[in-house]
Every structure is written in structure tokens, then in C-alpha cells.
Design an enzyme around this catalytic site. Structure first.
Site, PDB file in Angstrom:
ATOM      1  N   LYS A 122       0.869  -1.176   0.000  1.00 43.93           N
ATOM      2  CA  LYS A 122       0.000   0.000   0.000  1.00 43.93           C
ATOM      3  C   LYS A 122       0.901   1.219   0.000  1.00 43.93           C
ATOM      4  CE  LYS A 122      -4.384   1.187   0.217  1.00 43.93           C
ATOM      5  NZ  LYS A 122      -5.579   0.475  -0.297  1.00 43.93           N
TER       6      LYS A 122
ATOM      7  N   ASP B 257      -6.910   4.333  -4.674  1.00 47.19           N
ATOM      8  CA  ASP B 257      -7.609   4.223  -3.380  1.00 47.19           C
ATOM      9  C   ASP B 257      -8.206   5.611  -3.150  1.00 47.19           C
ATOM     10  OD1 ASP B 257      -7.932   2.384  -0.891  1.00 47.19           O
ATOM     11  OD2 ASP B 257      -7.267   4.242   0.015  1.00 47.19           O
TER      12      ASP B 257
HETATM   13  P1  NDP Z   1     -12.865   7.871  -3.013  1.00 45.08           P
HETATM   14  O1  NDP Z   1     -11.787   8.867  -2.806  1.00 45.08           O
HETATM   15  O2  NDP Z   1     -13.414   7.664  -4.371  1.00 45.08           O
HETATM   16  O3  NDP Z   1     -14.095   8.205  -2.044  1.00 45.08           O
HETATM   17  C1  NDP Z   1     -13.926   8.280  -0.656  1.00 45.08           C
HETATM   18  C2  NDP Z   1     -15.223   8.727  -0.029  1.00 45.08           C
HETATM   19  O4  NDP Z   1     -15.116   8.628   1.391  1.00 45.08           O
HETATM   20  C3  NDP Z   1     -15.562  10.177  -0.319  1.00 45.08           C
HETATM   21  O5  NDP Z   1     -16.948  10.328  -0.281  1.00 45.08           O
HETATM   22  C4  NDP Z   1     -14.910  10.898   0.866  1.00 45.08           C
HETATM   23  O6  NDP Z   1     -15.463  12.157   1.160  1.00 45.08           O
HETATM   24  C5  NDP Z   1     -15.171   9.934   1.989  1.00 45.08           C
HETATM   25  N1  NDP Z   1     -14.102  10.055   2.993  1.00 45.08           N
HETATM   26  C6  NDP Z   1     -12.767   9.881   2.794  1.00 45.08           C
HETATM   27  N2  NDP Z   1     -12.083  10.108   3.919  1.00 45.08           N
HETATM   28  C7  NDP Z   1     -13.003  10.412   4.842  1.00 45.08           C
HETATM   29  C8  NDP Z   1     -12.926  10.748   6.219  1.00 45.08           C
HETATM   30  N3  NDP Z   1     -11.750  10.794   6.861  1.00 45.08           N
HETATM   31  N4  NDP Z   1     -14.084  10.991   6.876  1.00 45.08           N
HETATM   32  C9  NDP Z   1     -15.279  10.926   6.221  1.00 45.08           C
HETATM   33  N5  NDP Z   1     -15.414  10.646   4.931  1.00 45.08           N
HETATM   34  C10 NDP Z   1     -14.303  10.379   4.248  1.00 45.08           C
HETATM   35  O7  NDP Z   1     -12.292   6.496  -2.402  1.00 45.08           O
HETATM   36  P2  NDP Z   1     -12.784   5.005  -2.656  1.00 45.08           P
HETATM   37  O8  NDP Z   1     -14.249   4.977  -2.874  1.00 45.08           O
HETATM   38  O9  NDP Z   1     -11.880   4.389  -3.631  1.00 45.08           O
HETATM   39  O10 NDP Z   1     -12.430   4.333  -1.240  1.00 45.08           O
HETATM   40  C11 NDP Z   1     -13.357   4.272  -0.156  1.00 45.08           C
HETATM   41  C12 NDP Z   1     -12.945   3.176   0.809  1.00 45.08           C
HETATM   42  O11 NDP Z   1     -12.900   1.916   0.124  1.00 45.08           O
HETATM   43  C13 NDP Z   1     -11.551   3.338   1.440  1.00 45.08           C
HETATM   44  O12 NDP Z   1     -11.568   2.793   2.742  1.00 45.08           O
HETATM   45  C14 NDP Z   1     -10.684   2.459   0.551  1.00 45.08           C
HETATM   46  O13 NDP Z   1      -9.500   2.038   1.205  1.00 45.08           O
HETATM   47  C15 NDP Z   1     -11.635   1.311   0.305  1.00 45.08           C
HETATM   48  N6  NDP Z   1     -11.329   0.473  -0.852  1.00 45.08           N
HETATM   49  C16 NDP Z   1     -11.261   1.011  -2.106  1.00 45.08           C
HETATM   50  C17 NDP Z   1     -10.990   0.194  -3.187  1.00 45.08           C
HETATM   51  C18 NDP Z   1     -11.010   0.716  -4.586  1.00 45.08           C
HETATM   52  O14 NDP Z   1     -10.943  -0.116  -5.495  1.00 45.08           O
HETATM   53  N7  NDP Z   1     -11.133   2.007  -4.826  1.00 45.08           N
HETATM   54  C19 NDP Z   1     -10.688  -1.232  -3.007  1.00 45.08           C
HETATM   55  C20 NDP Z   1     -10.876  -1.712  -1.673  1.00 45.08           C
HETATM   56  C21 NDP Z   1     -11.162  -0.868  -0.630  1.00 45.08           C
HETATM   57  P3  NDP Z   1     -14.651  13.493   0.743  1.00 45.08           P
HETATM   58  O15 NDP Z   1     -14.778  13.577  -0.736  1.00 45.08           O
HETATM   59  O16 NDP Z   1     -15.332  14.591   1.483  1.00 45.08           O
HETATM   60  O17 NDP Z   1     -13.237  13.283   1.214  1.00 45.08           O
END
Ligand code: NDP
Length: 453
Positions: A126, A166
Site C-alpha cells: 500500500k 484508493d
Molecule cells: P474515493 O476517494 O473515491 O471516495 C472516498 C469517499 O469517502 C468520499 O466520499 C470521501 O469524502 C469519503 N471520505 C474519505 N475520507 C473520509 C474521512 N476521513 N471521513 C469521512 N469521509 C471520508 O475512495 P474510494 O471509494 O476508492 O475508497 C473508499 C474506501 O474503500 C476506502 O476505505 C478504501 O481504502 C476502500 N477500498 C477502495 C478500493 C477501490 O478499489 N477504490 C478497493 C478496496 C477498498 P470526501 O470527498 O469529502 O473526502
């Protein structure tokens, strides 16, 4: 707590101070593995767990770049190469101001077990940076990505380490990173996954994590003879994972009533339709706006801003059947978990990594709900990344149906492994033990085969 786990945790905390998320991830796995170590003394004598919690390599580097005002900015870059026992390091890059060594180590650690569960030959890694893409121009993001890759390119490669996206790293960032890698190495290889379709990407990769989390929930429901049809679902986040979770839930006849971002959440009692989802995709992926705007546009929705003085998240306090936490780590605490159970939620499928605290996990386990932990439920993303690597090596792209079928079968197989392993180790229905032990065994046996390296 068993004596072995207690000793191990004391060492982990002493050696890795100020890394609470890493301690949490190790603790959860160690608790499950106590069951295995009793039956397999060889893992203990060869110190397999003690070796798995120590990254094979940690890279930390300076990322200087110039903003649009001509001012120099300095960020910190990381790559954690955690374990390569069963394949090249594989795992995403996260760009978010909260990123630090401990958070990336927890994510890399989780990734080792997750990747093993997918059945594909991928080790765990990561990386990322404390850079915040929010509010930056495309040119600033490009300059940052180029500077980041100017160091990272020395350490990665299609047979060594294959990063992906991510939080904060989507199609735009992967494009800039890939462009710089290609220029520096003078080669066109599958060194990153999540690539654009016309330059080596795989169909279904953007959808994979969200679709996979829904397939996993559907499998869990099958054990009770039920489907997702007609179920009311709470989804958090509004990024990549959340968007495609909603899309697949709609395909399967469920109703989704919430979405969020770091500023607040919306509750739409009427349900998020396809048209509303299109609006969210445009809002988040093109206009890069805030979820609050959803409630301005759709009057059936109510927006609630985050209140940091509250000790619970109101998003998890609505009547529903299923929950899909898809934003970030520790977004469900003990109180939230109890609120979910009290509101009738009996299926939780984690799209995010470690979104539930240890207290929250205990509430789910005590109430015997269908709880799919992230390392199993969200493995669809990395699984399709693995399929993207296969297609790159063969230089033959697969159709949408082919990739989706493979994804679906992988999620079924992960579910089956979790169920069978949990049962074999005396804790039927406990997907946490099933995922931790199922992921561990393959890596541990490979480490035994490789000798002390
Ligand atoms: P994105 O950046 O596309 O979206 C993240 C979302 O979560 C946004 O809505 C963001 O809001 C919100 N968010 C992020 N940080 C925080 C925080 N500290 N508090 C509250 N809201 C938060 O990321 P992904 O959708 O790719 O990832 C989301 C989750 O899924 C993560 O945990 C990631 O590790 C996990 N994941 C992702 C994979 C992938 O293929 N993309 C694979 C496996 C797991 P804002 O825009 O306001 O920051």
C-alpha cells in the site's frame, strides 16, 4: 486476551508507537489466528506471524512540486511493501491529508490477507501521500503525480510491485502516474492497475469493489435463504466504492437511502434512483462538488452536516436491513454498531477498509448478524486488478461479461472460504475468523516453503 496475543501486541505497540490503526488491524488478525497457532506449532516456531507484521520494505520519500501560484510545496510519499510470499506486492495508493505511516501499514497488512483470499497470485502492499487533491487544479495534480512517480518508479514494476487507486486516487491520478512511469522507464507495461480502457485498463475495474461488496452481501443472505430484493440499505461515502455499490444494489432490486462525504450525509427517504445516482456521479467525478448539493436538488432528501461533538454518526441511525460502509476506516464505532442493530440492520458488508472499530465488530459478532469484514467483502477491487494484470500480460482484453463473471465467481469463492474456514476452526458464521484465517494459511504455507527470507 490469550497470552500469546497479549505478548505480541505489547511488542507491536512498543516497536510501532503512534500507529493506532496498525495496532488495531494486527490485534484483530492475531485474535483470530490464536485458533490456528494452537493447531499448527510450526507457524509459531518459524515465527510466521511475527514476520508477517514486519513489512518487507518501507519506502518514505520527499515529493516537492510547484503550485499554480509558483509556490513550492513539499509532501511526503510512502510505499509499504508488506509481503511478497505469494506474488508481487499489490495494493492501492491513497492521497489524503490524513495519510501517515501507521495508516498505510494497517492498509498494507490488511491487503496481504485480502489478496490471498482472492485466489490470485498477489502479495500485499500500500502507499500514498499526505497530498490532498481536493481543491487542486488538474495541472497541480499532474505536477504532484509526476514528482511522486519520479521516485516511486525505481521501486515498482509489473513483476515487483503493482500499485492501484484508493481514496483520492482515481482515473485522473492513475493516468498522470502511468504517463510519468512510461516516460522514465521507456516501457509500456501493466505497472499500475485501474488504467484507462484505451491504454491497458480492464472493463469492470471501476465498478469492481462496489459490485463485489454487493455480491458478497448477496452470498451472505443466501445462507439464510434470502436475497437483496426489497431490502433497504445504508451506504456511506460517495466516491468510487459507494457509487458502484449503489448501482449494483439498484440492479438487484434494493433501495438505498443514504450517501455521505467528509462534510455530512444525505438521507433520501424516497430512495436513490438511477437518475439520482447519475447526478451523484457527475457531482463527484466531474464537478468535484459536495454531497450537500444532492439535498438542494432533490427535495425528498435531508442533509445533515458532520457534528464533531457527537459520539455517534447519525447516518447509521436509520431503519434499514443492510449497511455498506464505503468511506474510510473507523467510521462505525461501538455506539454506531449498536444503533445499526437496534434499527434492524442484520447485513453489514464493508466496502471500505476497517470501517468498524474493534468495539463495533464485537457488537456485530455478539448479535450474530451477517457481518462481512472489508478484507473479504471489498476484495473485488483488487481481484479485478489481478485480472487486469493477467490481461496486460497476455495483451488480450476480456469482455465486460467475462470480467464480471470472474469477479462474481471470485466473490463466491471468498465467501465459501470464509464460511468453511470459520466452521473448521469452531466458529461457524464468524466471517472475521474465516477471512483472517483463510487469508493467512496460504501466505503462511508459502513462507514456510521459502525458508527464512
Ligand atoms: P474515493 O476517494 O473515491 O471516495 C472516498 C469517499 O469517502 C468520499 O466520499 C470521501 O469524502 C469519503 N471520505 C474519505 N475520507 C473520509 C474521512 N476521513 N471521513 C469521512 N469521509 C471520508 O475512495 P474510494 O471509494 O476508492 O475508497 C473508499 C474506501 O474503500 C476506502 O476505505 C478504501 O481504502 C476502500 N477500498 C477502495 C478500493 C477501490 O478499489 N477504490 C478497493 C478496496 C477498498 P470526501 O470527498 O469529502 O473526502
Amino acid at each position: 486476551m490469550n497470552e500469546y496475543v497479549q505478548k505480541l501486541m505489547a511488542e507491536v505497540k512498543a516497536k510501532n508507537p503512534s500507529e493506532p490503526e496498525f495496532h488495531q488491524a494486527v490485534y484483530e488478525v492475531a485474535e483470530s489466528l490464536a485458533l490456528v497457532l494452537e493447531r499448527h506449532p510450526e507457524y509459531r516456531s518459524w515465527k510466521i506471524l511475527e514476520r508477517i507484521i514486519e513489512p518487507e520494505r518501507v519506502l518514505m520519500f520527499r515529493v516537492p512540486w510547484m503550485d499554480d501560484n509558483g509556490e513550492v510545496q513539499v509532501n511526503r510519499g510512502f510505499r509499504i511493501e508488506m509481503n511478497s510470499a505469494i506474488g508481487p506486492y499489490k495494493g492501492g495508493l491513497r492521497f489524503h491529508p490524513s495519510v501517515n505511516l501507521g495508516i498505510l501499514k494497517f492498509l498494507a497488512f490488511e491487503q496481504v490477507f485480502k489478496n490471498s483470499l482472492t485466489t490470485l497470485p498477489m502479495g500485499g502492499g500500500k502507499g500514498g501521500s499526505d497530498f490532498d487533491p481536493k481543491g487542486k487544479s488538474d495541472n497541480e495534480v499532474m505536477r504532484f503525480c509526476q514528482s511522486f512517480m519520479s521516485e516511486l518508479f525505481r521501486h515498482i514494476g509489473p513483476d515487483t510491485d503493482v500499485p492501484a487507486g484508493d481514496i483520492g486516487v482515481g482515473a485522473r491520478e492513475i493516468g498522470f502516474l502511468f504517463g510519468q512511469y512510461k516516460k522514465l522507464r521507456n516501457e509500456f507495461t501493466g505497472v499500475l492497475t485501474g488504467k484507462g480502457l484505451n491504454w491497458g485498463g480492464s472493463l469492470i475495474r471501476p465498478e469492481a469493489t462496489g459490485y463485489g461488496a454487493v455480491y458478497f452481501a448477496a452470498e451472505m443472505l443466501t445462507t439464510r435463504g434470502e436475497t437483496l430484493e426489497g431490502k433497504t440499505c445504508l451506504v456511506s461515502g460517495s466516491g468510487n466504492v459507494s457509487q458502484y455499490t449503489v448501482e449494483k444494489l439498484l440492479d438487484l432490486g434494493a433501495k438505498v437511502v443514504t450517501l455521505s462525504d467528509s462534510a455530512g450525509y444525505i438521507y433520501d427517504e424516497a430512495g436513490i434512483t438511477r437518475e439520482k445516482l447519475d447526478y451523484v456521479m457527475n457531482l463527484k467525478n466531474v464537478r468535484r462538488g459536495r454531497i450537500k448539493e444532492y439535498a438542494d436538488k432533490y427535495k425528498t432528501a435531508v442533509y445533515t452536516p458532520v457534528d464533531p461533538t457527537q459520539d455517534y454518526n447519525p447516518l447509521w441511525n436509520h431503519k434499514a436491513h443492510c449497511a455498506f460502509p464505503s468511506a474510510t476506516q473507523n467510521e462505525i464505532n461501538g455506539k454506531d454498531a449498536q444503533n445499526l442493530v437496534n434499527n434492524g440492520v442484520y447485513v453489514v458488508s464493508e466496502g471500505a477498509n476497517m470501517p468498524t472499530t474493534i468495539e463495533g465488530v464485537n457488537v456485530f459478532l455478539e448479535n450474530r448478524i451477517l457481518y462481512g469484514p472489508g478484507k473479504a467483502a471489498n476484495a473485488g477491487g483488487v481481484a479485478v486488478s489481478g485480472l487486469e494484470m493477467s490481461q496486460n500480460s497476455m495483451r488480450i482484453p476480456w469482455s465486460r461479461e467475462e470480467v464480471d463473471n470472474r469477479l462474481h465467481n471470485i466473490m463466491k469463492s471468498i465467501h465459501k472460504t470464509c464460511v468453511e474456514v470459520a466452521e473448521r476452526f469452531g466458529t461457524p458464521g464468524n466471517y472475521v475468523n474465516g477471512a483472517n484465517i483463510g487469508g493467512f494459511l496460504k501466505v503462511a504455507d508459502a513462507m514456510l516453503d521459502h525458508g527464512l527470507v
